[in-house]
Design a protein around this motif. Structure first.
Motif, mmCIF file in Angstrom:
data_model
loop_
_atom_site.group_PDB
_atom_site.id
_atom_site.type_symbol
_atom_site.label_atom_id
_atom_site.label_comp_id
_atom_site.label_asym_id
_atom_site.label_seq_id
_atom_site.Cartn_x
_atom_site.Cartn_y
_atom_site.Cartn_z
ATOM 1 N N GLU A 2 -7.450 -0.143 -4.458
ATOM 2 C CA GLU A 2 -6.352 0.812 -4.396
ATOM 3 C C GLU A 2 -5.114 0.139 -3.825
ATOM 4 O O GLU A 2 -5.182 -0.679 -2.919
ATOM 5 C CB GLU A 2 -6.748 1.986 -3.503
ATOM 6 C CG GLU A 2 -5.692 3.085 -3.447
ATOM 7 C CD GLU A 2 -6.113 4.211 -2.526
ATOM 8 O OE1 GLU A 2 -5.286 5.112 -2.295
ATOM 9 O OE2 GLU A 2 -7.251 4.176 -2.052
ATOM 10 N N LYS A 3 -3.964 0.470 -4.384
ATOM 11 C CA LYS A 3 -2.715 -0.107 -3.884
ATOM 12 C C LYS A 3 -2.454 0.335 -2.455
ATOM 13 O O LYS A 3 -2.720 1.470 -2.083
ATOM 14 C CB LYS A 3 -1.543 0.344 -4.764
ATOM 15 C CG LYS A 3 -1.406 -0.409 -6.065
ATOM 16 C CD LYS A 3 -0.029 -0.149 -6.648
ATOM 17 C CE LYS A 3 -0.122 0.204 -8.118
ATOM 18 N NZ LYS A 3 1.209 0.459 -8.692
ATOM 19 N N LYS A 28 -3.784 -10.927 -3.942
ATOM 20 C CA LYS A 28 -3.718 -9.463 -3.911
ATOM 21 C C LYS A 28 -2.577 -8.928 -3.054
ATOM 22 O O LYS A 28 -2.581 -7.753 -2.679
ATOM 23 C CB LYS A 28 -5.041 -8.894 -3.395
ATOM 24 C CG LYS A 28 -6.236 -9.184 -4.300
ATOM 25 C CD LYS A 28 -6.055 -8.568 -5.685
ATOM 26 C CE LYS A 28 -7.284 -8.812 -6.548
ATOM 27 N NZ LYS A 28 -7.091 -8.277 -7.934
ATOM 28 N N GLU A 99 9.311 -2.979 -8.076
ATOM 29 C CA GLU A 99 8.919 -3.484 -9.394
ATOM 30 C C GLU A 99 10.004 -4.349 -10.013
ATOM 31 O O GLU A 99 9.721 -5.365 -10.651
ATOM 32 C CB GLU A 99 8.563 -2.314 -10.315
ATOM 33 C CG GLU A 99 7.254 -1.631 -9.947
ATOM 34 C CD GLU A 99 6.870 -0.541 -10.920
ATOM 35 O OE1 GLU A 99 7.457 -0.500 -12.036
ATOM 36 O OE2 GLU A 99 5.980 0.277 -10.593
ATOM 37 N N LYS A 104 7.191 -7.030 -11.997
ATOM 38 C CA LYS A 104 5.901 -6.508 -12.455
ATOM 39 C C LYS A 104 5.530 -5.315 -11.592
ATOM 40 O O LYS A 104 6.145 -5.065 -10.550
ATOM 41 C CB LYS A 104 4.813 -7.573 -12.324
ATOM 42 C CG LYS A 104 4.563 -7.991 -10.882
ATOM 43 C CD LYS A 104 3.455 -9.022 -10.771
ATOM 44 C CE LYS A 104 3.187 -9.379 -9.303
ATOM 45 N NZ LYS A 104 2.092 -10.352 -9.156
ATOM 46 N N SER A 105 4.516 -4.595 -12.033
ATOM 47 C CA SER A 105 3.975 -3.516 -11.221
ATOM 48 C C SER A 105 2.870 -4.090 -10.345
ATOM 49 O O SER A 105 1.929 -4.700 -10.854
ATOM 50 C CB SER A 105 3.408 -2.413 -12.119
ATOM 51 O OG SER A 105 2.849 -1.385 -11.336
ATOM 52 N N THR A 107 -0.444 -4.737 -8.231
ATOM 53 C CA THR A 107 -1.811 -4.246 -8.433
ATOM 54 C C THR A 107 -2.587 -4.130 -7.128
ATOM 55 O O THR A 107 -3.616 -3.466 -7.071
ATOM 56 C CB THR A 107 -2.584 -5.183 -9.375
ATOM 57 O OG1 THR A 107 -2.567 -6.508 -8.831
ATOM 58 C CG2 THR A 107 -1.946 -5.204 -10.757
ATOM 59 N N GLY A 108 -2.115 -4.797 -6.084
ATOM 60 C CA GLY A 108 -2.788 -4.732 -4.788
ATOM 61 C C GLY A 108 -1.819 -4.282 -3.719
ATOM 62 O O GLY A 108 -1.066 -3.319 -3.905
ATOM 63 N N TYR A 110 1.500 -4.222 -1.697
ATOM 64 C CA TYR A 110 2.884 -4.541 -2.026
ATOM 65 C C TYR A 110 3.776 -4.092 -0.873
ATOM 66 O O TYR A 110 3.405 -3.239 -0.064
ATOM 67 C CB TYR A 110 3.317 -3.845 -3.311
ATOM 68 C CG TYR A 110 3.521 -2.347 -3.144
ATOM 69 C CD1 TYR A 110 4.793 -1.828 -2.924
ATOM 70 C CD2 TYR A 110 2.447 -1.464 -3.170
ATOM 71 C CE1 TYR A 110 4.988 -0.460 -2.742
ATOM 72 C CE2 TYR A 110 2.629 -0.109 -2.984
ATOM 73 C CZ TYR A 110 3.894 0.391 -2.777
ATOM 74 O OH TYR A 110 4.087 1.735 -2.589
#
Length: 322
Positions: A2-3, A28, A99, A104-105, A107-108, A110
Motif C-alpha cells: 500500500e502506498k 520502493k 506525479e 510517474k505515479s 507505487t510505494g 512517496y
C-alpha cells in the motif's frame, strides 16, 4: 504494498539531502527533493477547504511564482485539469504535483524532502494522517559553520560571475535576484546574502525543540535521526529508518556508490564523504564546527542553543574554553 507518505526535513545543512539520496536508492521509495518545499507552508490549508474551482484557481495563481522559483516543470493548465479530474482537494493537488515531479505515479512510499518544515508537521499530519516524518538534526555548531562556508562559496561564485558580465546584464541579474528574494521571503538561509547569521541559531534551537516535542506526541509518525549517528554507522541507522517506514530492507541500497543527485547523476562528494569522494562516508569533520567560529558567535550560540543541544545529547561544552 500500500502506498504511504513520507516527509524528510530538518534545518538546512543537517543531512537531509544525504538522507534523501539514500532513501531514493531504495526501489520502493520516491522522494521529491526540494522542488515542492513550498507546498505545506504556502499552500496546504491556506485557501479555504479547497473544494471548488475558485479555490483551486486562487491557489494556482498565487503559487505560480513559487513554482517558477523552484523550477517546477509543468503548466498550470495541465495541473489544473488533473486536479479537477481526480476531485479538488489539497491532497489531489499535492499528488498531482508529486506525479509531475517524479514523472510517474508512485507505487510505494512517496513524498518530499523539505528543509525547515518542522512548523508544518501538525498540518501535514492533519492532511495525510499516516505520514511518516523523518527529522534530521545535526549539532548546531557544525550546522552554523557549514552554512557560513556554504554561503561564502555561493557569494564568491556569484561575484565571479558578475565580474565577467557586462554592466547592463549585471544590473538585470542583481535586480532579478533581489526581487525574487524579497518575493519569496527566504532570508534566513539565502545563499547570496548572509545578513543575519544569528537567526539561523535561533531557528535551529526553536525548530528542533518543536520537532522533539512533536515526536513525543506522535511517536508512530515522527522519527528523529542525528546526522552524526547516521554518518557513524550508515547500515545500522538506516535499518532503523527502514523499519520506521515499514518497507522491506534491500541489501546494499545505502552504498554510497549508488547515490545520485536529483538530476540522476552520480552523487558529488560533500562533507558526508571522504575528500576524494571514493572512500565512503566520512565522519572526520563531525564536532569541528566551533573551531571556525568567532568568540561572539560562540557566545550567542551557547546562550541560545545550549538547552536544545543538551536535549539531543550533544556535548554542550565540547572544545569550549573554561
Amino acid at each position: 504494498m500500500e502506498k504511504g507518505h513520507v516527509v524528510l526535513s530538518g534545518t538546512m545543512r543537517s543531512g537531509t539531502t544525504l538522507m534523501g539520496a539514500i532513501l531514493n536508492s531504495h526501489s520502493k521509495v520516491d522522494i521529491v527533493s526540494d522542488t515542492l518545499a513550498w507546498f505545506f507552508k504556502r499552500c496546504a490549508e491556506n485557501y479555504g477547504p479547497m473544494s471548488s474551482e475558485f479555490e483551486l484557481d486562487d491557489a494556482l495563481y498565487s503559487l505560480e511564482p513559487f513554482m517558477q522559483h523552484y523550477q517546477n516543470k509543468y503548466s498550470i493548465e495541465s495541473l489544473r485539469a488533473k486536479v479537477i479530474a481526480s476531485g479538488i482537494s489539497y491532497q489531489s493537488l499535492y499528488n498531482a504535483l508529486i506525479e509531475q515531479e517524479l514523472g510517474k505515479s508512485p507505487t510505494g512510499l512517496y513524498g518530499v524532502k523539505s528543509t525547515h518544515a518542522a512548523f508544518e508537521y501538525e498540518k501535514i499530519l492533519r492532511m495525510i494522517p499516516n505520514t511518516k516524518i523523518i527529522h534530521m538534526v545535526r549539532d548546531c555548531r557544525d550546522v552554523y559553520r557549514s552554512h557560513k562556508v556554504f554561503a561564502s562559496k555561493k557569494r564568491s561564485y556569484l561575484l565571479t560571475v558578475l565580474r565577467k558580465m557586462a554592466l547592463n546584464s549585471r544590473t538585470f541579474l542583481l535586480r532579478k535576484i533581489l526581487n525574487r528574494r524579497m518575493l519569496l521571503d527566504e532570508r534566513v538561509f539565502n545563499p547570496y546574502h548572509f545578513v543575519n547569521p544569528q537567526k539561523m541559531i535561533d531557528y535551529w534551537a526553536i525548530s528542533n525543540k518543536l520537532a522533539h516535542d512533536l515526536q513525543k506526541a506522535h511517536p508512530d509518525n515522527i522519527l528523529i535521526v542525528r546526522y552524526e549517528d547516521l554518518i557513524g554507522d550508515v547500515p545500522f541507522y538506516m535499518r532503523s529508518v527502514i523499519d520506521f517506514l515499514g518497507v522491506q530492507w534491500e541489501e546494499g541500497f545505502h552504498d554510497y556508490n549508488k547515490l545520485k543527485n536529483r538530476d540522476n547523476k552520480k552523487w558529488k562528494a560533500n562533507s558526508s564523504f571522504s575528500k576524494d569522494g571514493n572512500n565512503g562516508y566520512d565522519n572526520s569533520r563531525i564536532g569541528t564546527g566551533d573551531r571556525g567560529l568567532r568568540a561572539e558567535e560562540l557566545d550567542y550560540l551557547y546562550a541560545n542553543a545550549s538547552p536544545t543541544l543538551d536535549l539531543f545529547g550533544y556535548d554542550v561544552y565540547r572544545n569550549k574554553a573554561s
